[in-house]
Design an enzyme around this catalytic site. Structure first.
Site, PDB file in Angstrom:
ATOM      1  N   ARG A  83       0.837  -1.193   0.000  1.00 38.88           N
ATOM      2  CA  ARG A  83       0.000   0.000   0.000  1.00 38.88           C
ATOM      3  C   ARG A  83       0.878   1.251   0.000  1.00 38.88           C
ATOM      4  NH1 ARG A  83      -5.210   1.707  -0.972  1.00 38.88           N
ATOM      5  NH2 ARG A  83      -6.144   2.893   0.729  1.00 38.88           N
TER       6      ARG A  83
ATOM      7  N   THR B  50      -8.560   0.776  -9.252  1.00 42.28           N
ATOM      8  CA  THR B  50      -8.283  -0.543  -8.712  1.00 42.28           C
ATOM      9  C   THR B  50      -8.611  -1.647  -9.683  1.00 42.28           C
ATOM     10  OG1 THR B  50      -9.038   0.399  -6.660  1.00 42.28           O
ATOM     11  CG2 THR B  50      -8.777  -1.989  -6.691  1.00 42.28           C
TER      12      THR B  50
HETATM   13  O1  DON Z   1      -8.033   1.127  -1.315  1.00 37.54           O
HETATM   14  C1  DON Z   1      -9.198   1.402  -1.574  1.00 37.54           C
HETATM   15  O2  DON Z   1     -10.134   0.991  -0.910  1.00 37.54           O
HETATM   16  C2  DON Z   1      -9.510   2.275  -2.768  1.00 37.54           C
HETATM   17  N1  DON Z   1      -8.375   3.088  -3.100  1.00 37.54           N
HETATM   18  C3  DON Z   1      -9.930   1.394  -3.887  1.00 37.54           C
HETATM   19  C4  DON Z   1     -10.349   2.170  -5.097  1.00 37.54           C
HETATM   20  C5  DON Z   1     -11.102   1.393  -6.070  1.00 37.54           C
HETATM   21  O3  DON Z   1     -11.435   0.259  -5.850  1.00 37.54           O
HETATM   22  C6  DON Z   1     -11.480   2.076  -7.336  1.00 37.54           C
HETATM   23  N2  DON Z   1     -12.029   1.175  -8.250  1.00 37.54           N
HETATM   24  N3  DON Z   1     -13.050   1.206  -8.785  1.00 37.54           N
END
Ligand code: DON
Length: 591
Positions: free
Chosen positions: A110, A395
């Site tokens: 992360r 994501t």
């Molecule tokens: O870590 C997280 O929860 C977010 N940054 C995830 C973002 C995400 O899933 C975008 N996709 N659609």
């Protein structure tokens, strides 16, 4: 009479023949079967890159790294070098580095907050959150320190087969960037949609928008800068990203444009290895992501709350089921907002949140007839009190299984689609806007509508709270399901529903992935559902219980998540790949 002539007779014979031939045509799409290994990702070229490495003798980890790097080239929407994520690894029982019961572990790559980050860095002089350039979502100040390259490198070094090298797993990505690939309809449409984000940044405009000419479906797209970056990584190793020319280019561009990331930030970035969370649901073991993701805790809380109910008897599309699920989601997301953050900086009461007695109490006020208003759901363990000082904490998902039974569930991200919109000049690297996953201001929703608390406040070196939930389902120590999804907070609810579809409703894996999904995240107090997802009378029955509902619109995408999933048939060992139909380019590639 011509109508009854010979052509008609012949057609009739053919039609009758076709109608009578006892070919068992599946009424629904079947999963892709493979005897040895499978890679399921959002893009077919990236899935193929993983299989190329499996065929070379690589294991699931080697293949996952190759897939992740290839996605950075062919799926810039979320695949990345400039972001971060989580890799959940299962080492099969009896294999190298494993024990008789197998071993599960987490590589946490992360992003972390830069040294210059401050709690209120996104609050303007008027006390309001800064919008546009300079905000937590757009431009040079939105990025956390990227972890993807370091995470992939550590995974390969410690858990790869040793039969393929770092240069081998980078090669498919480098080739795709240097030789080019054919732009898909999905990529062309998605870049056009996000043109307003990318256009203000000269390098992004040049690469992704071809200075306004746009990439069209079928174009041959070569990315020379990204190819050169990958070649440097191949030649000098992964530290090059953090200490070499790539690092210097990132730092120089950041300094020039008022960004927060420095060379020191890049040099000091560290991957964390973690122990996954384990829980049980109806005789299956669930292995999932611990903090700094909220995903695993919320998922296990929801399964814990569901366990006493006969979910399977409710019917997979009934109002009664959706009502129960929405109530369970509301309670888990209330706790998420209160208690969860980076465990290196706040004490997350994991054991208390997962205690079965607590989860039973949490559902004491549940009514099958009436919705509990979100405002009436308190945090279950009382108000969060921030510790006085630190204690020491868009994501995409892909799944991989190899011939030996090792598995990888990897979810990684730039946060929003195309991240902050910034591409570092001369590198082809799109940067993340992960800083928006922190609490920029208590009580003010972030770009996913999440209201978050003090536990997730910005501190240098801290990891923002995530919802990413790469997950395994195990039976007798063997993996039977590998899953995960993008979608911000909806991720957790997508994973919940995919797994429940398999365990509670005995759906074949492809149908479990295809089935419509809902989301409830405490605040806003509304159930969102996919376009065409719920019947009108189901919606009416839920409204009659006091639930607010909204069909997902073009603004938030008409679908929820992208659960690229693999099942393993425990009897035959056959691998079953279920690409999510919500991504046109998704593919299960196997051998
Ligand atoms: O870590 C997280 O929860 C977010 N940054 C995830 C973002 C995400 O899933 C975008 N996709 N659609």
């Amino acid at each position: 009479m011509k109508f009854f002539g010979r052509p008609f007779a012949a057609a009739l014979v053919i039609a009758l023949f076709v109608a009578c031939t006892p070919v068992p045509l599946p009424a629904q799409r079947a999963a892709v079967e493979a005897p040895h290994g499978l890679v399921v990702s959002a893009n077919h070229l990236a899935s193929d890159a993983g299989v190329e490495i499996l065929r070379k003798g690589g294991n699931a980890v080697d293949a996952a790294v190759a897939t992740g790097l290839a996605l950075a080239v062919v799926y810039p929407y979320a695949g990345n070098l400039g972001g971060g994520g989580f890799m959940l690894i299962h080492l099969a029982p009896g294999g190298p580095g494993s024990g008789p019961d197998g071993r599960d572990l987490v590589i946490d790559y992360r992003e972390t907050a830069p040294a210059a980050a401050t709690k209120n860095m996104y609050v303007g002089p008027d006390g309001k959150l800064i919008a546009g350039a300079g905000s937590s979502t757009v431009g040079w100040r939105a990025s956390g320190i990227p972890g993807s390259v370091a995470g992939f490198a550590l995974a390969l070094q410690k858990y790869g087969s040793g039969k393929v090298t770092w240069a081998d797993v980078v090669e498919p990505a480098r080739r795709l960037a240097a030789d080019g690939h054919t732009v898909s309809q999905w990529t062309a449409a998605s870049i056009r949609r996000f043109a307003p984000l990318l256009a203000p940044f000269a390098e992004s405009k040049k690469i992704f928008l071809k200075d306004g000419a746009f990439l069209a479906t079928g174009d041959h797209w070569v990315q020379p800068d990204l190819a050169a970056t990958l070649a440097r990584l191949q030649q000098h190793g992964p530290r090059e990203f953090y200490e070499g020319e790539t690092a210097r280019r990132i730092a120089a561009a950041m300094a020039q444009h008022g960004g927060t990331l420095t060379l020191g930030d890049l040099e000091h970035y560290r991957v964390a290895e973690r122990t996954p969370l384990r829980g049980a649901y109806r005789g299956y073991e669930i292995v999932t992501m611990p903090p700094p993701s909220s995903g695993g805790i919320a998922l296990l809380q929801m399964f814990g709350m569901l366990e006493p109910f006969e979910v399977g008897a409710l019917g997979s599309t009934s109002a009664a089921k959706y009502h129960l699920f929405a109530e369970v989601m509301k309670r888990a997301f209330r706790d998420r907002a209160e208690y969860l953050g980076d465990p290196a900086f706040v004490q997350v009461p994991v054991a208390r949140l997962l205690d079965p007695a607590y989860l039973k109490r949490r559902m004491a006020d549940y009514s099958p007839e009436h919705a509990t208003p979100a405002s009436a759901v308190p945090p279950g363990l009382g108000q969060f009190v921030a510790p006085a000082a630190p204690e020491s904490t868009e994501t995409t998902h892909f799944s991989v299984v190899d011939a030996a039974g090792n598995a990888v569930a990897n979810t990684y991200t730039l946060n929003g689609a195309y991240g902050s919109g910034v591409t570092i000049p001369g590198t082809g690297i799109l940067m993340n806007n992960e800083m928006d996953d922190f609490t920029s201001r208590v009580g003010v929703p972030n770009s996913y509508g999440l209201i978050q608390g003090e536990a997730n406040a910005i501190v240098p070196g801290k990891r923002p709270l995530s919802s990413m939930t790469p997950t395994f389902v195990l039976k007798d120590h063997h993996v039977v399901l590998v899953t995960g999804s993008p979608g911000g907070p909806t991720i957790i609810n997508t994973v919940l529903q995919v797994i429940s579809n398999v365990i509670d409703f005995r759906m074949p894996v492809q149908q479990a992935v295809d089935a419509p999904r809902i989301n409830q995240q405490w605040m806003p107090d509304v159930i969102t559902y996919e376009r065409y997802g719920l019947s009108d009378d189901t919606v009416a029955a839920l409204r009659a219980r006091g639930q607010a509902l909204r069909e997902r619109s073009d603004d938030d995408g008409t679908t929820q998540g992208e659960a690229e999933t693999i099942a393993i048939d425990p009897k035959t060992g056959l691998r079953l790949g279920a690409p999510d139909p919500r991504r046109m380019d998704a593919k299960a590639a196997g051998y």
